[in-house]
Design a protein around this motif. Sequence first.
Motif, PDB file in Angstrom:
ATOM      1  N   LYS A  54       0.775  -1.215   0.227  1.00 29.01           N
ATOM      2  CA  LYS A  54      -0.098  -0.068  -0.010  1.00 29.01           C
ATOM      3  C   LYS A  54       0.956   1.348  -0.035  1.00 29.01           C
ATOM      4  O   LYS A  54       0.610   2.038  -0.739  1.00 29.01           O
ATOM      5  N   ILE A  57       2.360   1.726  -3.375  1.00 25.28           N
ATOM      6  CA  ILE A  57       1.477   2.120  -4.467  1.00 25.28           C
ATOM      7  C   ILE A  57       1.191   3.495  -4.238  1.00 25.28           C
ATOM      8  O   ILE A  57       0.864   4.556  -5.067  1.00 25.28           O
ATOM      9  N   ASP A  58       0.828   3.952  -2.997  1.00 30.22           N
ATOM     10  CA  ASP A  58       0.783   5.210  -2.710  1.00 30.22           C
ATOM     11  C   ASP A  58       1.862   6.347  -3.035  1.00 30.22           C
ATOM     12  O   ASP A  58       1.433   7.412  -3.676  1.00 30.22           O
ATOM     13  N   LYS A  60       3.991   5.655  -5.498  1.00 35.24           N
ATOM     14  CA  LYS A  60       3.935   5.673  -6.858  1.00 35.24           C
ATOM     15  C   LYS A  60       2.901   6.808  -7.505  1.00 35.24           C
ATOM     16  O   LYS A  60       3.005   7.374  -8.560  1.00 35.24           O
ATOM     17  N   SER A  61       1.817   6.522  -6.908  1.00 38.42           N
ATOM     18  CA  SER A  61       0.591   7.236  -7.212  1.00 38.42           C
ATOM     19  C   SER A  61       0.935   8.785  -7.147  1.00 38.42           C
ATOM     20  O   SER A  61       0.616   9.727  -8.015  1.00 38.42           O
ATOM     21  N   SER A  64       3.665  10.049  -9.520  1.00 41.73           N
ATOM     22  CA  SER A  64       2.809  10.092 -10.986  1.00 41.73           C
ATOM     23  C   SER A  64       2.085  11.377 -11.109  1.00 41.73           C
ATOM     24  O   SER A  64       1.710  11.672 -12.090  1.00 41.73           O
ATOM     25  N   ASN A  65       1.655  11.931 -10.006  1.00 44.67           N
ATOM     26  CA  ASN A  65       0.647  13.003 -10.162  1.00 44.67           C
ATOM     27  C   ASN A  65       1.417  14.289 -10.279  1.00 44.67           C
ATOM     28  O   ASN A  65       0.880  15.187 -10.287  1.00 44.67           O
ATOM     29  N   SER A  76      -7.953  13.658 -11.926  1.00 47.58           N
ATOM     30  CA  SER A  76      -9.062  12.584 -11.489  1.00 47.58           C
ATOM     31  C   SER A  76     -10.421  13.419 -11.211  1.00 47.58           C
ATOM     32  O   SER A  76     -11.610  13.067 -11.071  1.00 47.58           O
TER      33      SER A  76
END
Length: 162
Positions: A54, A57-58, A60-61, A64-65, A76
Amino acid sequence: MNKKLKSSIFSVGIIALSLITVGQMVYASTKDPGSKDDPIVTLSYIELKLEQLKDYIDQKSFSSNQPEPNKPTENSTFQVVEIQRGQSLIAGAGTEIILRSGEAVAVISPLGGLSDVTGAEDLKKDEKIPANHLLIIPRDDGRGVRALADSFLLVKGGYTIN
């Protein structure tokens, strides 16, 4: 056999069994849970790995933003975007655009125009975009809008401004 010899053999057997058991316990306690040396997977090990996943992923997210030069901006939620006369907003696949003010025309690709969901039509090359109509870009192939005057758009999804 006499009683004393039986008792001695029994005592040696108990001591040997105890030493083997203690040795196994010491060996098992030195291994990391879930490692290849300890194949038993526990709930705490799974929860630890899920938490690490988790966090990964957080991270990387989030990264990437962050906008980078020459990288399409992706949202989004709808964002207010201003484009100046002569500029083009080239959108990625699935991007939604609403012209709020100003004047703009459709930028299309050889595969088709812009999907005007509100007007239930396909906008052709250089066709004026009606204000407050929802446009959806079906593919990442160079479609978007070009401003004829300074314009404000609501944009949800990836885009670049040229």
